[in-house]
Design an enzyme around this catalytic site. Structure first.
Site, PDB file in Angstrom:
ATOM      1  N   HIS A   1      13.218 -28.207  -3.145  1.00 29.73           N
ATOM      2  CA  HIS A   1      12.133 -27.241  -3.414  1.00 29.73           C
ATOM      3  C   HIS A   1      12.641 -25.825  -3.682  1.00 29.73           C
ATOM      4  O   HIS A   1      12.230 -24.859  -3.033  1.00 29.73           O
ATOM      5  CB  HIS A   1      11.157 -27.219  -2.234  1.00 29.73           C
ATOM      6  CG  HIS A   1      10.371 -28.475  -2.063  1.00 29.73           C
ATOM      7  ND1 HIS A   1       9.348 -28.593  -1.160  1.00 29.73           N
ATOM      8  CD2 HIS A   1      10.450 -29.688  -2.672  1.00 29.73           C
ATOM      9  CE1 HIS A   1       8.826 -29.807  -1.208  1.00 29.73           C
ATOM     10  NE2 HIS A   1       9.499 -30.493  -2.131  1.00 29.73           N
TER      11      HIS A   1
ATOM     12  N   GLY B   1       1.913 -30.165  -3.939  1.00 31.85           N
ATOM     13  CA  GLY B   1       1.435 -30.229  -2.574  1.00 31.85           C
ATOM     14  C   GLY B   1       2.207 -31.253  -1.768  1.00 31.85           C
ATOM     15  O   GLY B   1       3.199 -31.823  -2.238  1.00 31.85           O
ATOM     16  N   PRO B   2       1.766 -31.517  -0.519  1.00 31.03           N
ATOM     17  CA  PRO B   2       2.445 -32.519   0.302  1.00 31.03           C
ATOM     18  C   PRO B   2       2.075 -33.932  -0.164  1.00 31.03           C
ATOM     19  O   PRO B   2       2.605 -34.392  -1.179  1.00 31.03           O
ATOM     20  CB  PRO B   2       1.975 -32.184   1.714  1.00 31.03           C
ATOM     21  CG  PRO B   2       0.675 -31.468   1.539  1.00 31.03           C
ATOM     22  CD  PRO B   2       0.707 -30.808   0.199  1.00 31.03           C
TER      23      PRO B   2
END
Length: 605
Positions: free
Chosen positions: A168, A270-271
């Site tokens: 990330h 997102g997750p």
């Protein structure tokens, strides 16, 4: 027979192999003609593999020199690709960049104002990551381009020792209409996977000692606004009394940036739900890790593993929270500067089932209600493709698709639902288009998680490390003949299927080529423009969750925010008969009615 533009998507496996000069191009009958492996697609597009063998492309821009500029993350190179022939030439290398297995190496780039038009320096801004021992960091540089030698020169470091990790890293770079550099930095995958005991710092703001000491550690999970010399703009927001490079904060993995006029849109992973499209406003807090998507209390809680006293003794699970891990619900957090997304993919209810049997335990994330957006571009109001005008286009990784989200007339708001194109078992990393908007270029990952046409994990991506061309044909002709293995692009701008005269591959085998199905199959291709583009388009791994309660499955197609759930989008191959055409028209009319009702309900709420 002319068919509707919408609802026609990629369907079957790509035919042909990639040949010649490290690209998909192969010399045809004359020196001016080249043939390319055909890519299955639907009308009104013709598609083919322009080039392959790229070493994990990450960013792709249409340059003012009418070339495609590509960063190769694992090749430590910035490469220029001829959009007509697929021929490649390295413009520069950065050998000190660290090309880790994911999210590391040469990432984003952007052209400085006046590049190859009015500037004497012709600067290219580039962001890349480095590693020394256990230390990782990011670096933003400018590099001058010598257009006579077609080579990039020595770097000038603008910002160094920016936070970086093995996951990330964000790394998208854009130059705004204000001349400032905008850069995204992810939260480095903290509190998940192999980094689950590291704290998320997306809400951390630099203190008064960090700035003079050039300590940028607090820049994780932020978007930055930077002067061209690397300094802090005087009009950057003051956040909690501190002015820094920070433009917005509270981000997870912001992968895409695009300007629409003076407005800056981003896409963010997102997750296990709630991939986001955000409109970035100065000083805005976008909520992570306290909120995923909307602050609605649906299907997300912040399980803070890093705060557990015995974190390293706990098993990490993306959905089941072990005892001892502190938990915070979305509605327990409030910040007046919170800015909700303009759209999510997808918001689901608390009773959603995150254990889809199609994907199994090892690839469960591929079936979670997310798309893994990797880049976002604005398609202008004067583009050649009428149906795409004034829209945001988002490439996705695990679904191998291009998503279109329409904007309002003033381009200030997202409007209506989305449409989906070019679905295939690939990971679409970045996108660009030529100045007319007629030629769409999509760069693909070399490997990684993707789903096949049945929604199941694919063992391999179909077109690894490639640039795919989707050529728009406004005469409405068929885009793909399933018996056609290659497409010939001539110097006169005509693309046509090859006759079965037998183009021979490097291994000595002949391609199973076929004649055009009818005269409709020949497609007129508009010549590439020679003027600088009015719009330079640009461009991850699949996201993992923080924590999701394990509950019973939700009804299919449920979407509590008004964003369509995956199975509400129309898909299919090109219709072959009048009966199917009539059926598709009826389905389209019914879907338009459903969308109108859905939008009315959203307005009411």
């Amino acid at each position: 027979m002319r068919l509707s533009f919408f609802g026609k998507f990629l369907g079957s496996a790509c035919l042909g192999v990639v040949l010649g000069m490290g690209s998909g191009a192969q010399a045809a009958d004359t020196a001016q003609e080249r043939s390319f492996p055909a890519v299955p697609t639907a009308m009104p597009f013709t598609a083919y593999v322009l080039t392959d063998g790229l070493r994990m492309p990450w960013e792709m821009l249409w340059g003012p020199d009418n070339m495609l500029w590509v960063t190769e993350r694992q090749g430590n190179a910035i490469t220029r690709v001829d959009p007509r022939t697929g021929d490649r030439r390295i413009a520069g290398t950065i050998p000190e960049a660290y090309p880790g297995p994911q999210h590391e190496g040469i990432l984003g780039m952007a052209f400085a104002p006046g590049f190859l038009t009015s500037s004497t320096e012709n600067l290219l801004y580039v962001y890349y990551t480095m590693k020394e021992g256990d230390s990782r960091w990011g670096r933003l540089v400018s590099m001058p381009y010598d257009h006579t030698r077609m080579q990039l020169g020595a770097q000038r470091i603008l910002l160094d020792r920016l936070p970086a990790g093995d996951d990330h890293n964000g790394g998208r770079v854009r130059v705004g209409p204000d001349g400032k550099i905008y850069l995204t930095i992810g939260e480095q995958g903290h509190n998940q996977g192999g980094n689950y005991c590291l704290p998320i710092e997306a809400q951390r703001i630099p203190n008064y000692m960090d700035i003079p000491n050039k300590n940028w550690d607090a820049y994780r999970g932020k978007s930055l606004r930077i002067n061209p010399d690397g300094s802090i703009p005087d009009d950057n927001p003051e956040i909690r009394g501190i002015r820094s490079h920070v433009f917005t904060y509270g981000h997870r993995n912001p992968q895409g940036l695009t300007f629409v006029g003076e407005d800056l849109y981003s896409c963010e992973q997102g997750p296990s739900t709630d991939d986001e499209i955000n409109k970035l406003v100065s000083g805005g807090n976008y909520g992570w890790p306290h909120v995923a998507g909307f602050r609605d209390g649906n299907a997300y809680v912040y399980a803070n593993y890093s705060a557990a006293p015995n974190c390293h003794d706990l098993p990490y699970d993306a959905n089941t929270i072990p005892e001892g891990v502190p938990v915070q619900h979305e509605l327990e957090w409030f910040d007046p500067t919170f800015v909700p997304p303009v759209k999510t993919f997808y918001t689901v209810r608390n009773d959603h089932n995150f254990n889809d049997s199609r994907c199994g335990a090892d690839h469960a994330y591929l079936c979670w209600p997310t798309i893994a957006p990797s880049s976002i571009v604005y398609y202008p109001a004067n583009g050649a493709i009428r149906e795409w005008r004034n829209s945001l286009l988002i490439t996705t990784l695990k679904t191998g698709s291009l998503f279109q989200v329409r904007l309002s007339g003033d381009a200030k708001e997202v409007q209506g639902d989305y449409s989906r194109y070019f679905r295939s078992p690939n990971r679409y990393r970045a996108m660009a288009f030529d100045p007319t908007g007629r030629y769409i270029y999509i760069a693909t990952d070399v490997s990684g998680g993707a789903v096949d046409d049945e929604g199941r994990p694919a063992n391999n991506v179909r077109n690894p490390g490639s640039i795919l061309v989707f050529q728009y044909n406004d005469d409405g002709t068929y885009g793909y003949n399933p018996d056609q293995a290659r497409v010939t692009v001539g110097a006169n701008g005509m693309a046509r299927p090859q006759e079965p005269s037998g183009v021979v591959a490097a291994d000595g085998n002949a391609f199973p080529l076929a004649s055009p199905r009818s005269a409709e199959t020949s497609v007129v291709v508009q010549p590439m423009p020679t003027q600088p583009p009015a719009v330079a388009a640009a461009p991850v791994q699949p996201a993992e969750t923080i924590a999701r309660p394990q509950v019973s499955p939700a009804p299919d197609g449920v979407d509590v925010t008004g964003s369509a759930a995956p199975d509400t989008v129309r898909e299919g191959s090109v219709a072959e008969s009048d009966a199917r055409e009539r059926k598709e028209r009826e389905q389209t009319e019914q879907m338009d009615k459903s969308k109108a009702l859905n939008n009315a309900e959203v307005e009411r709420l």
